[in-house]
Design an enzyme around this catalytic site. Structure first.
Site, PDB file in Angstrom:
ATOM      1  N   LYS A  20       0.837  -1.211   0.000  1.00  0.00           N
ATOM      2  CA  LYS A  20       0.000   0.000   0.000  1.00  0.00           C
ATOM      3  C   LYS A  20       0.863   1.248   0.000  1.00  0.00           C
ATOM      4  O   LYS A  20       2.046   1.240   0.374  1.00  0.00           O
ATOM      5  CB  LYS A  20      -0.945   0.000   1.195  1.00  0.00           C
ATOM      6  CG  LYS A  20      -0.274  -0.140   2.574  1.00  0.00           C
ATOM      7  CD  LYS A  20       0.330   1.133   3.125  1.00  0.00           C
ATOM      8  CE  LYS A  20       1.017   0.945   4.472  1.00  0.00           C
ATOM      9  NZ  LYS A  20       1.741   2.152   4.932  1.00  0.00           N
TER      10      LYS A  20
ATOM     11  N   GLY B 125       9.692  -1.092   4.649  1.00  0.00           N
ATOM     12  CA  GLY B 125       9.759  -0.014   3.672  1.00  0.00           C
ATOM     13  C   GLY B 125       8.604   0.960   3.706  1.00  0.00           C
ATOM     14  O   GLY B 125       8.494   1.825   2.840  1.00  0.00           O
TER      15      GLY B 125
ATOM     16  N   MET C 177       5.427   0.163   3.258  1.00  0.00           N
ATOM     17  CA  MET C 177       4.395  -0.242   2.306  1.00  0.00           C
ATOM     18  C   MET C 177       3.537  -1.404   2.808  1.00  0.00           C
ATOM     19  O   MET C 177       2.734  -1.954   2.049  1.00  0.00           O
ATOM     20  CB  MET C 177       5.027  -0.612   0.959  1.00  0.00           C
ATOM     21  CG  MET C 177       5.626   0.564   0.213  1.00  0.00           C
ATOM     22  SD  MET C 177       6.040   0.110  -1.487  1.00  0.00           S
ATOM     23  CE  MET C 177       4.397  -0.202  -2.169  1.00  0.00           C
TER      24      MET C 177
ATOM     25  N   GLY D 210       4.259  -4.562   3.840  1.00  0.00           N
ATOM     26  CA  GLY D 210       4.521  -5.911   3.354  1.00  0.00           C
ATOM     27  C   GLY D 210       4.193  -6.989   4.374  1.00  0.00           C
ATOM     28  O   GLY D 210       3.569  -8.000   4.044  1.00  0.00           O
TER      29      GLY D 210
ATOM     30  N   ASP E  93      -2.364  -2.049   9.775  1.00  0.00           N
ATOM     31  CA  ASP E  93      -2.476  -2.070   8.322  1.00  0.00           C
ATOM     32  C   ASP E  93      -3.051  -3.378   7.771  1.00  0.00           C
ATOM     33  O   ASP E  93      -3.315  -3.485   6.576  1.00  0.00           O
ATOM     34  CB  ASP E  93      -1.098  -1.840   7.680  1.00  0.00           C
ATOM     35  CG  ASP E  93      -0.578  -0.427   7.894  1.00  0.00           C
ATOM     36  OD1 ASP E  93      -1.398   0.460   8.188  1.00  0.00           O
ATOM     37  OD2 ASP E  93       0.640  -0.221   7.775  1.00  0.00           O
TER      38      ASP E  93
END
Length: 315
Positions: free
Chosen positions: A23, A112, A114, A116, A151
């Protein structure tokens, strides 16, 4: 895993294969710390076409193996792994006594910004639910996802959504069309708690100069309008990430890459989540391809992705 073809059914003799997206936070406002030490946030998530894959097969115990195209660093392969925790939580919730062998193929940068690890957990919930035949509905899977991390519910849902609370209270956001991004990951990840800590320290240090924050973080109306219109230029003008400034202070080299990307034709660049992955928004697919080529020629590892895409799904 690379030699396994697509699985057409939810479960097969070869197990279950699920993929879940990384994301980008196209907007992230960070509020105050609550009584439990967590920050209240308001964020606009967009799932993009960079995926984690989880292949689940029956086993006596719950184990995990991790491979991938990214630097794996210190990804744990024990009970600290979020996918293992997801499998254990599902088993405990449903009374399943068997195990599962999880094989994870990572393409989302580790640490990072995002999501993962969250994508791994979401994919594991879907895969184990299918493998074990537990038949949980989406609402129950979302509840389990929220227990695993802020998340994880979005990785399960995908698309475009607004996250409030700790980011796990989701509401759908209307998004038209396609947005093209060029990502520049970094081999060395960043710790989310450290970045939040740097933000808190900055706010304490400059409390006199910083205007009082809203008690309730909220996503700017301009972001919602840009997403509804499918207007990349409008969204570029509205991008915001409260974690960007502390991330750049911790990793000053990222600022030069942001400038490089914007000079190379990006509409705007932003630190993804807590960093260090940088996300550059392009006007369209052709512009994104040109930008990726330019950044690659400058010696940067650049990836072209698009969003929004679906959340965790069997393949």
């Amino acid at each position: 895993m690379g030699g396994i073809g697509p699985v057409s059914l939810a479960a097969s003799d070869d197990g279950v294969r699920v993929r879940a997206p990384g994301k980008i936070n196209v907007f992230l406002e960070v509020g105050d710390v609550d009584d439990e030490g967590y920050h209240e946030v308001a964020t606009a998530y967009q799932a993009v076409s960079l995926y984690e894959e989880v292949w689940a097969t029956e086993d006596d115990e719950i184990t995990v193996e991790v491979t991938g195209t990214v630097v794996l660093g210190d990804v744990p392969v024990d009970d600290r792994n979020l996918a293992v925790r997801a499998a254990r939580l599902l088993a405990q919730t449903t009374g399943v006594r068997t195990g599962v062998r999880l094989e994870i193929r990572k393409t989302v940068p580790v640490a990072g910004g995002m999501g993962g690890g969250s994508a791994d957990a979401a994919a594991t919930l879907v895969a184990c639910d299918a493998l074990w035949g537990t038949g949980l509905g989406s609402a129950e899977l979302q509840r389990l996802a929220a227990r695993l991390g802020a998340d994880v519910p979005f990785a399960l849902q995908g698309g475009t959504a607004i996250g409030t609370g700790r980011g796990d209270e989701l509401s759908p956001a209307l998004a038209r069309g396609r947005f093209d991004w060029v990502l520049v990951p970094h081999e060395e990840g960043m710790s989310t708690p450290i970045v939040y800590g740097a933000l808190d320290e900055h706010r304490r240090r400059h409390a006199v100069d910083i205007a009082p924050r809203r008690r309730q973080p909220a996503v700017d109306a301009d972001v919602l309008h840009a997403l509804r219109q499918g207007d990349a230029g409008m969204l570029a003008a509205a991008l915001r990430n409260d974690l960007q400034a502390p991330a750049l202070r911790l990793r000053p080299d990222l600022a030069a890459i942001l400038e490089t990307g914007e000079r190379a034709g990006a509409l705007a660049g932003i630190v993804s989540g807590s960093g260090p992955t940088l996300a550059f928004l392009a006007a369209d697919e052709a512009s994104a391809i040109d930008l990726r080529v330019t950044l690659s020629a400058a010696g940067l590892h650049a990836l072209h992705v698009h969003g929004p895409v679906q959340g965790a799904r069997t393949i």
